[in-house]
Write a protein that holds these residues in place. Structure first.
Motif, PDB file in Angstrom:
ATOM      1  N   CYS A 277      -7.368  -0.629  -6.824  1.00  0.00           N
ATOM      2  CA  CYS A 277      -6.091  -0.420  -6.138  1.00  0.00           C
ATOM      3  C   CYS A 277      -4.942  -0.522  -7.151  1.00  0.00           C
ATOM      4  O   CYS A 277      -4.775  -1.547  -7.811  1.00  0.00           O
ATOM      5  CB  CYS A 277      -5.912  -1.446  -5.032  1.00  0.00           C
ATOM      6  N   PRO A 278      -4.143   0.529  -7.281  1.00  0.00           N
ATOM      7  CA  PRO A 278      -3.075   0.500  -8.300  1.00  0.00           C
ATOM      8  C   PRO A 278      -1.924  -0.437  -7.936  1.00  0.00           C
ATOM      9  O   PRO A 278      -1.080  -0.726  -8.776  1.00  0.00           O
ATOM     10  CB  PRO A 278      -2.587   1.952  -8.336  1.00  0.00           C
TER      11      PRO A 278
ATOM     12  N   CYS B 227       0.831  -1.223   0.000  1.00  0.00           N
ATOM     13  CA  CYS B 227       0.000   0.000   0.000  1.00  0.00           C
ATOM     14  C   CYS B 227       0.863   1.271   0.000  1.00  0.00           C
ATOM     15  O   CYS B 227       1.815   1.386   0.757  1.00  0.00           O
ATOM     16  CB  CYS B 227      -0.912  -0.018   1.229  1.00  0.00           C
ATOM     17  N   ILE B 228       0.475   2.214  -0.884  1.00  0.00           N
ATOM     18  CA  ILE B 228       1.222   3.486  -0.945  1.00  0.00           C
ATOM     19  C   ILE B 228       0.363   4.645  -0.404  1.00  0.00           C
ATOM     20  O   ILE B 228       0.660   5.811  -0.648  1.00  0.00           O
ATOM     21  CB  ILE B 228       1.677   3.785  -2.395  1.00  0.00           C
ATOM     22  N   SER B 229      -0.719   4.270   0.280  1.00  0.00           N
ATOM     23  CA  SER B 229      -1.621   5.258   0.900  1.00  0.00           C
ATOM     24  C   SER B 229      -2.136   6.304  -0.087  1.00  0.00           C
ATOM     25  O   SER B 229      -2.228   7.492   0.236  1.00  0.00           O
ATOM     26  CB  SER B 229      -0.931   5.962   2.080  1.00  0.00           C
ATOM     27  N   CYS B 230      -2.485   5.860  -1.280  1.00  0.00           N
ATOM     28  CA  CYS B 230      -2.983   6.807  -2.293  1.00  0.00           C
ATOM     29  C   CYS B 230      -4.441   7.208  -2.026  1.00  0.00           C
ATOM     30  O   CYS B 230      -4.923   8.198  -2.550  1.00  0.00           O
ATOM     31  CB  CYS B 230      -2.852   6.208  -3.684  1.00  0.00           C
ATOM     32  N   GLY B 231      -5.158   6.388  -1.235  1.00  0.00           N
ATOM     33  CA  GLY B 231      -6.535   6.716  -0.855  1.00  0.00           C
ATOM     34  C   GLY B 231      -7.585   6.384  -1.896  1.00  0.00           C
ATOM     35  O   GLY B 231      -8.758   6.672  -1.714  1.00  0.00           O
TER      36      GLY B 231
ATOM     37  N   CYS C 118      -8.852   3.537  -2.797  1.00  0.00           N
ATOM     38  CA  CYS C 118      -9.830   2.544  -2.313  1.00  0.00           C
ATOM     39  C   CYS C 118     -10.962   3.226  -1.552  1.00  0.00           C
ATOM     40  O   CYS C 118     -12.122   2.851  -1.688  1.00  0.00           O
ATOM     41  CB  CYS C 118      -9.147   1.487  -1.456  1.00  0.00           C
TER      42      CYS C 118
HETATM   43  S1  SF4 Z   1      -5.874   1.929  -3.269  1.00  0.00           S
HETATM   44 FE1  SF4 Z   1      -5.886   1.763  -1.052  1.00  0.00          FE
HETATM   45  S2  SF4 Z   1      -4.835  -0.156  -0.604  1.00  0.00           S
HETATM   46 FE2  SF4 Z   1      -4.357   0.364  -2.728  1.00  0.00          FE
HETATM   47  S3  SF4 Z   1      -2.463   1.480  -2.579  1.00  0.00           S
HETATM   48 FE3  SF4 Z   1      -4.074   3.028  -2.530  1.00  0.00          FE
HETATM   49  S4  SF4 Z   1      -4.497   3.343  -0.335  1.00  0.00           S
HETATM   50 FE4  SF4 Z   1      -3.296   1.448  -0.523  1.00  0.00          FE
END
Ligand code: SF4
Ligand code: SF4
Ligand code: SF4
Length: 272
Positions: free
Chosen positions: A267-268, A228-232, A234
């Motif tokens: 989720c990337p 997880c890269i905490s891209c948000g 999801c």
């Molecule tokens: S989509 Fe969610 S689980 Fe996937 S990398 Fe982003 S924050 Fe993490």
């Protein structure tokens, strides 16, 4: 081949329920009913594994339409919560009570709120609306579900207490009127709050059963923190505002997860 074990596992569970009920209740309807539902769900999981975009919607239509049109309208089974109370009070362990036990009370211990994502005929229609992921913060209106839950219980109990005749017929009409009301309120709320699932979040009485039971669900979406890269993303695509990056059972809105897999698909980093 390992990835195909999931649909096979689901099919086996439903077949086990189908055969058990067929033999114990001596009624072949249960064999067809649960086999059909099991096949539909397994097909959906298979299509999802194949990355088919509309896999969940296909299951929702296959199961939802079957329950609404065949069980509800043709067989006159009230599968709404009022039907559950009705059969509970009459002491009959038949379609509606079995349906609630499997899909909404004990089943969620295993598959969470899979019912809400793949079978509910109310959400089947609501999911066609344009607001797939909520754009506004969640409202503090969840208490309304306890009112609708109580109203449904009081309505059926009062029919029994008043010794009203032909309750079965009333239940059939209650099913029609109840569904129309659900659709009308659900669609109005979806547009008012710009959120297809507003009805599920604030009004639906069945969530009184679904939420506590799904808290213990075996089947859950989990996050691989190393990926997880905490891209948000999801959280942005989640129709139910679940904080799926938190793996604890106390995750924000965790009991709202309908296992729709939107977070997984988007989720990337394949972290979910
Ligand atoms: S989509 Fe969610 S689980 Fe996937 S990398 Fe982003 S924050 Fe993490
Ligand atoms: S919350 Fe209620 S209306 Fe929404 S999908 Fe679940 S059972 Fe259906
Ligand atoms: S997007 Fe993910 S967390 Fe949200 S309801 Fe669907 S499966 Fe659950």
């Amino acid at each position: 081949m390992k990835k195909y074990l999931a649909p096979l596992f689901m099919l086996i569970i439903f077949e086990a329920v189908a055969i058990t009920l067929w033999l114990t209740k001596d009624n072949i309807f249960y064999l067809f009913n649960f086999s059909y539902i099991g096949l539909s769900i397994s097909l959906g999981i298979f299509l999802f594994i194949k990355k088919y975009k509309h896999a969940r919607r296909i299951v929702q239509l296959l199961v939802g339409l079957y329950m609404l049109m065949y069980l509800g309208l043709i067989c006159n089974e009230n599968m709404q919560i009022e039907g559950f109370w009705y059969y509970l009070f009459t002491g009959v362990f038949e379609a509606a009570t079995i349906h609630y036990a499997v899909a909404k009370i004990f089943g969620p211990l295993l598959f969470g709120r899979g019912w809400c994502g793949y079978a509910c005929w109310t959400a089947m229609v609501l999911d066609f609306l344009p607001y797939k992921s909520p754009s506004q913060p969640r409202k503090k209106l969840g208490w309304i579900r306890y009112i609708t839950f109580t109203v449904s219980l009081v309505f059926v109990a009062s029919l029994f207490l008043a010794k009203v005749g032909n309750i079965e017929r009333i239940m059939f009409w209650a099913f029609i009127v109840g569904n129309l009301a659900y659709y009308a309120v659900g669609i109005a709320l979806a547009f008012a709050f710009k959120d297809n699932r507003a009805f599920c979040k604030y009004i639906c009485p069945i969530t009184v059963f679904l939420k506590p039971m799904s808290y213990f669900s075996v089947l859950r979406i989990k996050c691989d923190k190393d990926k997880c890269i905490s891209c948000g993303k999801c959280k942005r695509v989640c129709p139910m505002n679940v904080d799926v990056t938190d793996n604890s059972r106390k995750r924000k809105n965790g009991t709202e997860c309908i296992l729709c897999m939107e977070c997984v698909r988007n989720c990337p980093k394949d972290a979910l």
